[in-house]
Design a protein around this motif. Structure first.
Motif, short mmCIF file in Angstrom:
data_model
loop_
_atom_site.label_atom_id
_atom_site.label_comp_id
_atom_site.label_asym_id
_atom_site.label_seq_id
_atom_site.Cartn_x
_atom_site.Cartn_y
_atom_site.Cartn_z
N GLN A 9 -5.72 -11.38 -7.35
CA GLN A 9 -5.61 -10.62 -6.18
C GLN A 9 -7.11 -10.77 -5.22
OE1 GLN A 9 -4.18 -6.67 -6.40
NE2 GLN A 9 -4.06 -6.40 -4.04
N PHE A 101 6.23 -13.49 2.00
CA PHE A 101 4.81 -14.00 1.65
C PHE A 101 4.43 -13.25 0.56
CE2 PHE A 101 2.84 -16.17 5.34
CZ PHE A 101 4.05 -16.00 6.48
N GLY A 102 3.60 -13.68 -0.28
CA GLY A 102 2.86 -13.05 -1.54
C GLY A 102 1.73 -12.09 -0.86
N GLN A 103 1.35 -11.17 -1.73
CA GLN A 103 0.26 -10.12 -1.16
C GLN A 103 -1.10 -10.83 -1.18
OE1 GLN A 103 1.31 -10.71 -4.37
NE2 GLN A 103 0.09 -9.68 -6.17
N TYR B 35 5.85 -9.19 11.82
CA TYR B 35 5.61 -8.78 10.31
C TYR B 35 4.52 -7.63 10.56
CZ TYR B 35 7.23 -13.04 8.24
OH TYR B 35 8.08 -14.09 7.66
N GLN B 37 1.47 -5.74 8.25
CA GLN B 37 0.23 -6.06 6.85
C GLN B 37 -0.53 -4.92 6.94
OE1 GLN B 37 -2.78 -9.17 7.72
NE2 GLN B 37 -2.34 -9.82 5.71
N GLY B 40 -3.65 -5.32 0.75
CA GLY B 40 -2.99 -5.57 -0.45
C GLY B 40 -1.70 -5.68 -0.68
N MET B 41 -0.86 -5.72 0.24
CA MET B 41 0.72 -5.75 0.33
C MET B 41 1.06 -7.09 1.04
SD MET B 41 1.42 -3.15 -1.33
CE MET B 41 3.27 -2.91 -0.71
N GLY B 42 0.15 -7.94 1.37
CA GLY B 42 0.80 -9.08 2.15
C GLY B 42 1.56 -8.80 3.57
N LEU B 43 2.43 -9.70 4.04
CA LEU B 43 2.96 -9.56 5.12
C LEU B 43 4.51 -9.05 4.99
CD1 LEU B 43 1.46 -12.76 6.59
CD2 LEU B 43 1.38 -10.58 7.76
N GLU B 59 12.78 -6.91 6.16
CA GLU B 59 12.48 -5.96 5.07
C GLU B 59 12.31 -4.64 5.29
OE1 GLU B 59 9.55 -9.04 3.60
OE2 GLU B 59 10.04 -7.97 1.64
N PHE B 90 1.71 -8.45 13.12
CA PHE B 90 1.64 -9.78 13.67
C PHE B 90 3.01 -10.10 14.03
CE2 PHE B 90 -2.60 -11.05 12.38
CZ PHE B 90 -2.73 -10.06 11.31
#
Lengths: 111, 112
Positions: A9, A101-103, B35, B37, B40-43, B59, B90
């Motif tokens: 991370q 998307f990943g984190q 999206y 953001q 630490g959680m991405g998009l 989501e 975004f």
């Protein structure tokens, strides 16, 4: 529901070092994109990989798509301070029809 | 080429207020996305559209609404703002469903 994990991370390295970022999914994906995001900006597309086992190079960046189409990696050779940013992997799953998307991996390259 | 333009860049809202985040693209892309953001959680995908007049939930759609009356514009509406909606938003667009996304520079929203 697909589980997507990026690692590490956080990554803080010195200029000139090499690094690898990993993206692993619980489900098979049809293609995958890698993005880079700088502070205060939106993500910018680096590459799209579509074929299992595919390797793509972008200057000092090497992207690999796993044979089983469930994982991908990004390798940076001789990192530079300009590589600092958030790296995001984004698989495209046929089920759902959208990028997930990943984190992200937050990379800091110190001079 | 302007690409994807988002306004405003920053906004502070009080709890219960409403606002619209604007997004416009000049690339004639059919697909557009919103999206959020968080650190630490991405998009996380809020809503998306595959063309004018067509929208669908992503989501995390609760508390948001969208419309797509033209190919160029895809505004995101926040009704009754809550602190949980504090985030960076975004907007993105793509030419194909599996094509690369072009992102705007984001809107930083704080709800107090």
């Amino acid at each position: 529901t697909q589980l997507l994990e990026q690692s590490p991370q956080f990554l803080s390295i010195q200029e000139g070092e090499n690094l690898t970022v990993y993206c692993n999914s619980s489900s098979v994906f049809s293609s995958l994109q890698w993005y880079r995001q700088e502070p205060g900006e939106g993500p910018v597309l680096l590459v799209t990989v579509v074929t299992g086992g595919e390797v793509k190079k972008l200057k000092r960046l090497t992207f690999q798509f796993g044979d089983a189409r469930k994982d991908s990696s990004l390798h940076i050779t001789a990192a530079q301070p300009g590589d600092t940013g958030l790296y995001l992997c984004a698989p495209f799953y046929n089920q759902g029809g959208k990028l997930i998307f990943g984190q992200g991996t937050e990379l800091s390259v110190k001079p | 080429n302007a690409g994807v333009t988002q306004t405003p860049k920053f906004r502070i809202l009080k709890i219960g207020q409403s606002m619209t985040l604007q997004c416009t693209q000049d690339m004639n892309h059919n697909y557009m996305y919103w999206y959020r953001q968080d650190p630490g959680m991405g998009l996380k995908l809020i809503y998306y559209s595959v063309g004018a007049g067509i929208t669908d939930k992503g989501e995390v759609p609760n508390g948001y609404n969208v419309s797509r009356s033209t190919t160029e514009d895809f505004p995101l509406r926040l009704e009754l703002a809550a602190p949980s909606q504090t985030s960076v938003y975004f907007c993105a667009s793509s030419y194909r469903q599996v094509g690369g996304y072009t992102f705007g520079s984001g809107t930083r929203l704080t709800v107090v």
